[in-house]
Design an enzyme around this catalytic site. Structure first.
Site, PDB file in Angstrom:
ATOM      1  N   ARG A 207       0.854  -1.189   0.000  1.00  0.00           N
ATOM      2  CA  ARG A 207       0.000   0.000   0.000  1.00  0.00           C
ATOM      3  C   ARG A 207       0.888   1.236   0.000  1.00  0.00           C
ATOM      4  O   ARG A 207       1.948   1.250   0.651  1.00  0.00           O
ATOM      5  CB  ARG A 207      -0.881   0.058   1.267  1.00  0.00           C
ATOM      6  CG  ARG A 207      -2.218  -0.683   1.175  1.00  0.00           C
ATOM      7  CD  ARG A 207      -3.151  -0.086   0.145  1.00  0.00           C
ATOM      8  NE  ARG A 207      -4.428  -0.804   0.032  1.00  0.00           N
ATOM      9  CZ  ARG A 207      -4.611  -1.864  -0.741  1.00  0.00           C
ATOM     10  NH1 ARG A 207      -3.594  -2.390  -1.412  1.00  0.00           N
ATOM     11  NH2 ARG A 207      -5.806  -2.420  -0.823  1.00  0.00           N
ATOM     12  N   GLU A 232      -2.635   7.727  -4.932  1.00  0.00           N
ATOM     13  CA  GLU A 232      -3.051   7.226  -6.249  1.00  0.00           C
ATOM     14  C   GLU A 232      -4.321   7.952  -6.686  1.00  0.00           C
ATOM     15  O   GLU A 232      -5.171   8.243  -5.854  1.00  0.00           O
ATOM     16  CB  GLU A 232      -3.338   5.715  -6.166  1.00  0.00           C
ATOM     17  CG  GLU A 232      -2.108   4.871  -5.949  1.00  0.00           C
ATOM     18  CD  GLU A 232      -2.418   3.405  -5.760  1.00  0.00           C
ATOM     19  OE1 GLU A 232      -3.590   3.008  -5.934  1.00  0.00           O
ATOM     20  OE2 GLU A 232      -1.507   2.649  -5.416  1.00  0.00           O
ATOM     21  N   HIS A 249      -0.695  -0.194  -9.487  1.00  0.00           N
ATOM     22  CA  HIS A 249      -1.406  -0.959  -8.468  1.00  0.00           C
ATOM     23  C   HIS A 249      -2.119  -2.154  -9.106  1.00  0.00           C
ATOM     24  O   HIS A 249      -3.340  -2.322  -8.987  1.00  0.00           O
ATOM     25  CB  HIS A 249      -2.401  -0.061  -7.737  1.00  0.00           C
ATOM     26  CG  HIS A 249      -2.873  -0.641  -6.451  1.00  0.00           C
ATOM     27  ND1 HIS A 249      -3.216   0.135  -5.372  1.00  0.00           N
ATOM     28  CD2 HIS A 249      -3.069  -1.920  -6.071  1.00  0.00           C
ATOM     29  CE1 HIS A 249      -3.616  -0.649  -4.369  1.00  0.00           C
ATOM     30  NE2 HIS A 249      -3.536  -1.897  -4.787  1.00  0.00           N
TER      31      HIS A 249
END
Ligand SMILES: NC(=O)C1=CN([C@@H]2O[C@H](COP(=O)(O)OP(=O)(O)OC[C@H]3O[C@@H](n4cnc5c(N)ncnc54)[C@H](O)[C@@H]3O)[C@@H](O)[C@H]2O)C=CC1
Ligand SMILES: O=C(O)C(=O)[C@H](O)COP(=O)(O)O
Length: 345
Positions: A207, A232, A249
């Site tokens: 993360r 993000e 991701h």
């Protein structure tokens, strides 16, 4: 019954239409008005599930078809009496394959023998365990760090964080947490970044926020592989431009993982409603046998899936979310019949 579903949930029509009327919406666009008449909400990581979203709703079941939990206020759901289920472990193989494939490519490009390298795995749950299994098959020595597990299990082969950070290759596979005894937020920061040297290969496929990017971007490493980013999709351009691999991701985005995310939540919803499962659903992924002959491990893995295409796709970072939502088909290794032995643990 009314279901609101993130429209990137794999095969949501085939899997969930048996329960009632589906309204499929992009995860980031699911809001309080979308869910006010819904009974069931099924999300991925892009929907913040909290009081702001659900206070005016009658939603009684929330399913998350991903693994991370930082987008869900579980305490609120519990207090509201809303059933919550998360597809833990659905994409662990996909992430482990992402890391191994990248290490094999790096070894080729930087001309090193990965069997002479140590791999520090920080967070040894579903992903970290599968990664450790694959590493063992490949002869890579692992240094395992997981204090929350260490608190409850006798893990005499686990090491402390600083030891794991001193490995040749360091990879994080923790959730993003800010409280509790072992918060993972900025686990790698100005106080311990000195363990990372200009010979360290550093991964973040966990993360954004687990590694403090303000420090990272100023810190020389041998190679950075970044799949998860602070803020993000507005990712750090300095880190993106200097990364060996900067991906949007997608480490957990194999077809198998996305299917498993939906399937695991489907089974939980059946149980919650006392409905019988449709046994045909598990056959939704049918790649058939895929043969591949890459000649060597690197070429074989890149023929299965070349992650560089994911980095190329976000050279223009405006493509970040669209590319993720329309991610190419990527099968996991077990679908392939390959002349080169694959580290399938
Ligand atoms: N990039 C991607 O596409 C994906 C990212 N993820 C992320 O990776 C995380 C891990 O996934 P799984 O292994 O399936 O979850 P998991 O819950 O099975 O394992 C997480 C492990 O991290 C450990 N941990 C927690 N805090 C820690 C700390 N401060 N230091 C060291 N270890 C700590 C836990 O004890 C647990 O064993 C997820 O929470 C998610 O945020 C997961 C799948 C895909
Ligand atoms: O499972 C997780 O946690 C992840 O990070 C998933 O890869 C998130 O998938 P999306 O929600 O971005 O589709």
């Amino acid at each position: 019954m009314k279901l609101v579903i993130d429209n990137t949930c794999y095969a949501y029509k085939e899997i969930f239409d048996c329960f009632g009327e589906i309204t499929a919406i992009a995860g980031r666009d699911i809001n309080a008005s979308s869910v006010k008449d819904a009974d069931v909400l099924i999300v991925r990581s892009r929907t913040q599930v909290n009081q702001a979203l659900l206070s005016g709703s009658q939603v009684k079941f929330v399913g998350s078809t991903v693994v991370g939990l930082d987008h869900v206020d579980q305490d609120y759901l519990k207090a509201k009496g809303t059933q919550f289920f998360s597809a833990q472990g659905c994409n662990s193989m996909a992430v482990a394959e992402f890391v191994i494939s990248t290490i094999v490519n790096l070894a080729n490009e930087l001309n090193f023998n990965y069997q002479k390298k140590t791999l520090g795995i920080i967070g040894v749950g579903n992903v970290g365990t599968r990664l450790a299994e694959k590493s063992k098959l490949m002869g890579i020595k692992t240094l395992l760090n997981d204090p929350p597990r260490q608190m409850h299990e006798s893990l005499d082969n686990f090491v402390d964080l600083n030891t794991a950070l001193s490995a040749d290759i360091v990879t994080f596979h923790t959730p993003l947490t800010v409280d509790g005894k072992h918060p993972s937020y900025q686990l790698l920061n100005e106080n311990n970044f000195h363990h990372i040297t200009n010979k360290t290969i550093l991964f973040n496929a966990a993360r954004g926020g687990v590694i403090k990017e303000a420090i990272w971007q100023k810190h020389k490493t041998l190679a950075n592989i970044i799949d998860c980013w602070e803020d993000e999709p507005n990712i750090n351009p300095s880190l993106q431009n200097t990364a060996y691999l900067a991906t949007p991701h997608i480490a957990g985005h194999s077809v198998d993982a996305k299917f498993m995310g939906s399937f695991i939540v489907y089974k939980a919803l059946c149980a919650f409603l006392g409905e019988k499962e449709d046994k045909n659903i598990r056959n939704l992924i049918n790649s058939g046998e895929l043969s591949i002959d890459g000649g060597n491990l690197k070429d074989t893995l890149n023929e299965i899936y070349d992650f560089q295409q994911d980095a190329n796709a976000i050279k223009d970072i405006n493509n970040f979310e669209d590319y993720r939502r329309n991610y190419p088909i990527r099968y996991e290794w077990h679908h392939f019949k390959s002349k080169t032995a694959l580290p399938i643990a």
